[in-house]
Scaffold this motif. Structure first.
Motif, mmCIF file in Angstrom:
data_model
loop_
_atom_site.group_PDB
_atom_site.id
_atom_site.type_symbol
_atom_site.label_atom_id
_atom_site.label_comp_id
_atom_site.label_asym_id
_atom_site.label_seq_id
_atom_site.Cartn_x
_atom_site.Cartn_y
_atom_site.Cartn_z
ATOM 1 N N GLY A 45 -114.013 -38.685 -116.079
ATOM 2 C CA GLY A 45 -113.515 -39.534 -115.009
ATOM 3 C C GLY A 45 -112.164 -40.138 -115.310
ATOM 4 N N ARG A 46 -111.707 -40.953 -114.382
ATOM 5 C CA ARG A 46 -110.356 -41.526 -114.465
ATOM 6 C C ARG A 46 -110.175 -42.407 -115.692
ATOM 7 N NH1 ARG A 46 -107.517 -45.001 -109.588
ATOM 8 N NH2 ARG A 46 -105.372 -44.664 -110.273
ATOM 9 N N ASP A 47 -111.255 -43.097 -116.089
ATOM 10 C CA ASP A 47 -111.188 -43.932 -117.293
ATOM 11 C C ASP A 47 -111.913 -43.279 -118.458
ATOM 12 O OD1 ASP A 47 -109.704 -45.987 -116.062
ATOM 13 O OD2 ASP A 47 -111.538 -46.713 -115.076
ATOM 14 N N GLY A 48 -112.050 -41.964 -118.394
ATOM 15 C CA GLY A 48 -112.697 -41.230 -119.471
ATOM 16 C C GLY A 48 -114.209 -41.222 -119.398
ATOM 17 N N GLU A 49 -114.777 -41.787 -118.329
ATOM 18 C CA GLU A 49 -116.234 -41.880 -118.243
ATOM 19 C C GLU A 49 -116.869 -40.508 -117.970
ATOM 20 O OE1 GLU A 49 -114.159 -42.869 -115.882
ATOM 21 O OE2 GLU A 49 -115.016 -42.609 -113.866
ATOM 22 N N ALA A 50 -118.145 -40.380 -118.341
ATOM 23 C CA ALA A 50 -118.899 -39.163 -118.040
ATOM 24 C C ALA A 50 -119.166 -39.084 -116.537
ATOM 25 C CB ALA A 50 -120.217 -39.160 -118.806
ATOM 26 N N ASN A 110 -119.234 -34.145 -105.934
ATOM 27 C CA ASN A 110 -118.006 -33.858 -106.689
ATOM 28 C C ASN A 110 -117.560 -35.160 -107.368
ATOM 29 O OD1 ASN A 110 -115.291 -33.583 -107.437
ATOM 30 N ND2 ASN A 110 -114.561 -33.178 -105.356
ATOM 31 N N PRO A 111 -118.185 -35.477 -108.520
ATOM 32 C CA PRO A 111 -117.894 -36.777 -109.151
ATOM 33 C C PRO A 111 -116.468 -36.872 -109.688
ATOM 34 C CG PRO A 111 -119.330 -35.450 -110.553
ATOM 35 C CD PRO A 111 -119.214 -34.718 -109.249
ATOM 36 N N TYR A 112 -115.853 -35.739 -110.031
ATOM 37 C CA TYR A 112 -114.464 -35.779 -110.526
ATOM 38 C C TYR A 112 -113.530 -36.336 -109.445
ATOM 39 C CZ TYR A 112 -109.838 -34.360 -112.018
ATOM 40 O OH TYR A 112 -108.513 -34.379 -112.347
ATOM 41 N N GLY A 113 -113.615 -35.764 -108.244
ATOM 42 C CA GLY A 113 -112.754 -36.225 -107.158
ATOM 43 C C GLY A 113 -113.060 -37.670 -106.770
ATOM 44 N N PHE A 114 -114.347 -38.026 -106.848
ATOM 45 C CA PHE A 114 -114.771 -39.397 -106.556
ATOM 46 C C PHE A 114 -114.068 -40.349 -107.525
ATOM 47 C CE2 PHE A 114 -118.911 -41.523 -104.907
ATOM 48 C CZ PHE A 114 -118.378 -42.785 -104.984
ATOM 49 N N SER A 115 -114.166 -40.042 -108.820
ATOM 50 C CA SER A 115 -113.602 -40.939 -109.834
ATOM 51 C C SER A 115 -112.075 -40.976 -109.784
ATOM 52 C CB SER A 115 -114.068 -40.502 -111.227
ATOM 53 O OG SER A 115 -113.477 -41.324 -112.215
ATOM 54 N N HIS A 116 -111.469 -39.802 -109.609
ATOM 55 C CA HIS A 116 -109.996 -39.715 -109.634
ATOM 56 C C HIS A 116 -109.370 -39.977 -108.264
ATOM 57 C CE1 HIS A 116 -109.371 -38.101 -113.777
ATOM 58 N NE2 HIS A 116 -110.635 -37.765 -113.621
ATOM 59 N N GLN A 117 -110.209 -40.294 -107.279
ATOM 60 C CA GLN A 117 -109.732 -40.591 -105.921
ATOM 61 C C GLN A 117 -108.917 -39.419 -105.366
ATOM 62 O OE1 GLN A 117 -108.056 -44.575 -105.886
ATOM 63 N NE2 GLN A 117 -109.937 -45.433 -106.721
ATOM 64 N N ARG A 118 -109.507 -38.237 -105.539
ATOM 65 C CA ARG A 118 -108.939 -37.025 -104.955
ATOM 66 C C ARG A 118 -110.003 -36.365 -104.082
ATOM 67 N NH1 ARG A 118 -106.062 -32.795 -108.247
ATOM 68 N NH2 ARG A 118 -104.871 -32.767 -106.307
ATOM 69 N N ARG A 119 -109.568 -35.540 -103.168
ATOM 70 C CA ARG A 119 -110.512 -34.847 -102.304
ATOM 71 C C ARG A 119 -111.070 -33.592 -102.992
ATOM 72 N NH1 ARG A 119 -110.069 -31.048 -98.495
ATOM 73 N NH2 ARG A 119 -111.298 -31.168 -96.586
ATOM 74 N N VAL A 120 -110.319 -33.073 -103.944
ATOM 75 C CA VAL A 120 -110.666 -31.825 -104.620
ATOM 76 C C VAL A 120 -111.401 -32.107 -105.935
ATOM 77 C CG1 VAL A 120 -108.775 -30.533 -103.599
ATOM 78 C CG2 VAL A 120 -108.393 -31.820 -105.731
ATOM 79 N N ASN A 121 -111.836 -31.036 -106.601
ATOM 80 C CA ASN A 121 -112.544 -31.218 -107.865
ATOM 81 C C ASN A 121 -111.602 -31.002 -109.048
ATOM 82 O OD1 ASN A 121 -112.238 -28.475 -108.242
ATOM 83 N ND2 ASN A 121 -114.405 -28.047 -108.577
ATOM 84 N N GLU A 122 -112.212 -30.878 -110.235
ATOM 85 C CA GLU A 122 -111.447 -30.752 -111.484
ATOM 86 C C GLU A 122 -110.609 -29.484 -111.535
ATOM 87 O OE1 GLU A 122 -114.663 -31.154 -111.128
ATOM 88 O OE2 GLU A 122 -115.756 -29.496 -112.037
ATOM 89 N N GLU A 123 -110.874 -28.534 -110.653
ATOM 90 C CA GLU A 123 -110.097 -27.279 -110.618
ATOM 91 C C GLU A 123 -109.203 -27.211 -109.383
ATOM 92 O OE1 GLU A 123 -113.237 -24.115 -112.375
ATOM 93 O OE2 GLU A 123 -113.965 -25.366 -110.751
ATOM 94 N N ASN A 124 -108.931 -28.350 -108.778
ATOM 95 C CA ASN A 124 -108.150 -28.419 -107.526
ATOM 96 C C ASN A 124 -108.842 -27.667 -106.379
ATOM 97 O OD1 ASN A 124 -105.781 -29.392 -106.133
ATOM 98 N ND2 ASN A 124 -105.070 -27.280 -106.032
ATOM 99 N N ILE A 125 -110.163 -27.508 -106.511
ATOM 100 C CA ILE A 125 -110.918 -26.773 -105.490
ATOM 101 C C ILE A 125 -111.418 -27.729 -104.417
ATOM 102 C CG2 ILE A 125 -113.127 -25.578 -105.082
ATOM 103 C CD1 ILE A 125 -112.718 -24.153 -107.761
ATOM 104 N N ASP A 126 -111.212 -27.314 -103.162
ATOM 105 C CA ASP A 126 -111.855 -27.965 -102.022
ATOM 106 C C ASP A 126 -113.257 -27.375 -101.936
ATOM 107 O OD1 ASP A 126 -112.908 -28.481 -99.515
ATOM 108 O OD2 ASP A 126 -110.955 -28.456 -98.530
ATOM 109 N N LEU A 127 -114.248 -28.183 -102.268
ATOM 110 C CA LEU A 127 -115.619 -27.658 -102.377
ATOM 111 C C LEU A 127 -116.101 -27.013 -101.079
ATOM 112 C CD1 LEU A 127 -117.498 -27.585 -104.754
ATOM 113 C CD2 LEU A 127 -118.632 -29.607 -103.854
#
Ligand SMILES: [Zn+2]
Length: 363
Positions: A45-50, A110-127
């Protein structure tokens, strides 16, 4: 004076992924849900969280009627879906379920996008473009490829007027419908571009398919609601019917005649390949009574929403996510997908309550 059965709606919404997750888990635990945490070990996550997708379930494991409600398919849109899920749990909506009914809430698909405040995931993928069959050839991306240098340039020069001028010229030549379809219909060849569908199933894709197949193996009646934001009038929840036109007719019997037909082109969304409805209908048997909607809450006008996505894309692909531009761009993303507005939040919770109640009660 507060009514114990009516939670403070504003307190059900969160400012960060860890805060939302903690609230969700404690509300579900207090309400007697079983909890399962599925960790995405490919990212942090944005602060390094799981990062986890949390699955909360209540009702008999072999129930014939299953209701699945998901949040955070599009990352940052999860702040809305999370607030809705937590509010409904705290309000006691699931305290007494009809016999033979199981409710399943997935928090942060998509917890990555949730944490990083992005719409996409860790691979820039629109799920919602990732659920295509990656073993066969991907949908044609040539329309997006033609507009990619205009919509997502590496150097934004005299920004954003420069971009907007070229975009307006393109729209003047090709029309707004062609623009909307080219940009947001999904593409599979520009991994640093907008609305990228990926070239293989993402982590979230596998998690969702596994869950849906497990639930469908026991159900005879399956309802699915996926909560989104960013399209349509402010605070209005458009119910986008998933699947084919006959699937949408089934959804209309449950959620009302105003369920729109994505495939029929009568909604606010572009025609999209690879949305999560595909995984849902892959999981169910053809004779099962299955129906699903994306509940899509409006926020800002489409130009502002697209502008936020372009800035976000630029920051990730060419900028410095820890640099001086980041906080203003994150604010644009929150404005586009998670309005800081109490009446908006109260309204989305009300509409979620109606849709979930209809899914539980529908025969
Ligand atoms: Zn969405």
């Amino acid at each position: 004076m507060s009514d114990a059965s009516m939670p403070d709606v504003e307190a059900c919404f969160s400012a960060s992924y860890p805060e939302a997750r903690t609230k969700f888990l404690s509300a579900c635990e207090a309400a007697g849900f079983e909890l399962e945490a599925v960790q995405n070990t490919t990212a942090t996550g944005r602060d390094g969280e799981a990062l986890y997708a949390d699955i909360a379930s209540k009702g008999p494991k072999d129930a014939s009627h299953v209701v699945l409600v998901t949040s955070g398919t599009h990352g940052i849109e999860g702040y809305c879906g999370s607030g809705c899920q937590i509010s409904l749990v705290q309000a006691g909506l699931f305290a007494t379920l009809p016999t033979d009914t199981r409710i399943v809430l997935v928090h942060a698909v998509n917890p990555y996008g949730f944490s990083h405040q992005r719409r996409v995931n860790e691979e820039n993928i629109d799920l919602n473009r990732n659920f295509v069959d990656h073993m066969s050839s991907h949908p044609d991306s040539s329309a997006y490829e033609a507009i990619h240098p205009i919509i997502a340039p590496a150097d934004y020069g005299d920004r954003p007027e420069h971009w907007d001028g070229e975009v307006l010229t393109w729209i003047g030549a090709h029309g707004m419908d062609a623009f909307r379809q080219a940009v947001s219909g999904g593409q599979y060849t520009c991994p640093d571009g907008l609305f990228f569908g990926g070239t293989a199933p993402s982590w979230s894709n596998g998690m969702v398919r596994t869950l849906m197949q497990s639930l469908a193996s026991k159900a005879t009646r399956f309802r699915f609601i996926d909560i989104h934001t960013g399209l349509g009038p402010f605070g209005h929840g458009e119910k986008l019917g998933l699947g084919t036109s006959s699937d949408v007719k089934r959804a209309q019997r449950i959620w009302g005649a105003d369920v729109t037909d994505l495939a029929g082109g009568d909604s606010v969304s572009a025609v999209v390949a690879g949305d999560m409805g595909g995984a849902f209908f892959d999981a169910v048997s053809p004779d099962m009574d299955a129906a699903g909607i994306a509940l899509e809450y409006g926020t800002q006008d489409p130009v502002s929403v697209l502008g936020a996505l372009r800035w976000d894309n630029w920051l990730a692909a060419h900028g410095d996510p820890a640099g001086s531009d980041a906080s203003a761009i994150k604010q644009k993303m929150r404005d586009a997908f998670y309005p800081d507005d109490g009446s908006w939040r109260a309204s989305v919770v009300d509409q979620a309550r109606s849709a979930v109640t209809q899914a539980i009660n529908a025969s």
